[in-house]
Design an enzyme around this catalytic site. Structure first.
Site, PDB file in Angstrom:
ATOM      1  N   CYS A 152       0.867  -1.200   0.000  1.00  0.00           N
ATOM      2  CA  CYS A 152       0.000   0.000   0.000  1.00  0.00           C
ATOM      3  C   CYS A 152       0.893   1.236   0.000  1.00  0.00           C
ATOM      4  CB  CYS A 152      -0.951   0.140   1.187  1.00  0.00           C
ATOM      5  SG  CYS A 152      -2.463  -0.814   1.039  1.00  0.00           S
TER       6      CYS A 152
HETATM    7  N1  LIG Z   1      -1.253  -3.178   2.092  1.00  0.00           N
HETATM    8  C1  LIG Z   1      -1.825  -2.390   2.970  1.00  0.00           C
HETATM    9  O1  LIG Z   1      -1.184  -1.559   3.608  1.00  0.00           O
HETATM   10  C2  LIG Z   1      -3.300  -2.675   3.148  1.00  0.00           C
HETATM   11  C3  LIG Z   1      -4.047  -1.738   4.096  1.00  0.00           C
HETATM   12  C4  LIG Z   1      -5.290  -2.404   4.678  1.00  0.00           C
HETATM   13  N2  LIG Z   1      -4.941  -3.479   5.558  1.00  0.00           N
HETATM   14  C5  LIG Z   1      -6.208  -2.904   3.578  1.00  0.00           C
HETATM   15  O2  LIG Z   1      -6.340  -4.061   3.340  1.00  0.00           O
HETATM   16  O3  LIG Z   1      -6.842  -2.106   2.960  1.00  0.00           O
END
Ligand SMILES: NC(=O)CC[C@H](N)C(=O)O
Length: 296
Positions: free
Chosen positions: A2
């Site tokens: 992300c």
């Molecule tokens: N890869 C991430 O940082 C994902 C952020 C969050 N856990 C989501 O699934 O949206």
């Protein structure tokens, strides 16, 4: 993975450039989050008016809904952006409009509400999402963007960030929370509603709940360090402010830059590399378990 990007302007002469700069930053984070993308832009507001960003199921369906809203609420002005419409109404009509949407347009989703904040998010590559909504031509004082690689819930538009945490408030997240299922159950008992199995939506709900209980955003972020388990970098937006918090271990990458003209956040340095005057900026890695906040 992300990717997070954020740009908080101090210099009003940069405001017409906000969307263009943010769109470029967002595209740079494509490889960290190719599933979906979203952004919040804090643009102009009008005294006594509230903006609702409403998402429809297609550009055509939201266009039809916008026409119905303008007919039912003569004080409403709508601006269409692909599958989203930003509807500006006099404050005293907001609750009636929300009820109207629930009753007459159950397929729509209110993704943001506030005096100045507009939120746009969709599944797809970040550059395409930015293009669909016309981010590059938006102006404003600050913007927060997110590119998602799903960890906790399906790749859907509801699972895309930012999540709104209250009027003019939004949250984006890099990481994953391990206690979000328990927390979601507890927050549901407190009356909060959740649309997804997503952990970030729970973090947003948690902050909303803490602020409802009377805490400031800064204090809500501080106590979240005790109540949220897992890994996270959060970037939050408010009507006039911009904040950053990393968990106590801080294993998710984060870098910040500050000049006389702006404060910028990137999940990686390359997000910041093309910002104006970056060679003169103060650049640092935000400390773990420390709330950073800027206001203007
Ligand atoms: N890869 C991430 O940082 C994902 C952020 C969050 N856990 C989501 O699934 O949206």
């Amino acid at each position: 993975m992300c990717g997070i990007v954020g740009l908080f302007l101090k210099d009003p002469t940069l405001e017409p450039e906000l969307g263009r700069l943010t769109a470029a930053m967002l595209a740079t984070m494509s490889d960290r989050g190719p599933d979906s993308a979203g952004f919040a832009v804090y643009g102009t507001g009008e005294a006594g008016q509230t903006k609702l960003t409403v998402r429809g199921t297609s550009p055509l369906s939201i266009e039809e809904r916008a026409a119905e809203i303008e007919a039912a609420f003569p004080g409403a002005q709508t601006a269409l952006h692909d599958t989203h419409a930003v509807i500006s109404v006099p404050e005293q009509e907001v609750e009636a409009l929300i009820k109207w949407l629930e009753r007459e347009a159950p397929e729509t989703e209110i993704v943001g509400r506030g005096a100045r904040m507009e939120i746009f998010k969709e599944v797809g590559l970040p550059a395409q999402v930015a293009e669909r909504f016309g981010l590059a031509s938006m102006r404003g004082t600050h913007a927060i963007g997110h590119t998602r690689m799903a960890t906790e819930s399906a790749v859907t538009t509801d699972g895309a960030h930012p999540y709104s945490t209250g009027k003019d408030q939004c949250l984006v997240h890099n990481g994953s929370l391990s206690n979000h299922n328990n927390l979601r159950r507890e927050l549901r008992r407190e009356g909060l509603k959740f649309e997804t199995e997503n952990d970030t939506e729970v973090a947003a709900g948690y902050l909303t709940w803490r602020m409802r209980e009377g805490l400031s955003l800064g204090d809500a972020l501080k106590v979240s360090l005790d109540d949220l388990d897992g890994f996270y970098t959060f970037v939050v937006g408010t009507e006039n402010g911009f904040g950053v918090l990393r968990d106590g271990i801080a294993c998710k990458p984060a870098v910040m830059a500050e000049t006389d003209r702006y404060v910028a956040f990137g999940s990686e340095y390359r997000v910041l590399a093309d910002l104006p005057g970056i060679d003169q900026a103060r650049i640092w890695e935000p400390e773990p378990a420390t709330v950073y906040f800027w206001e203007r």
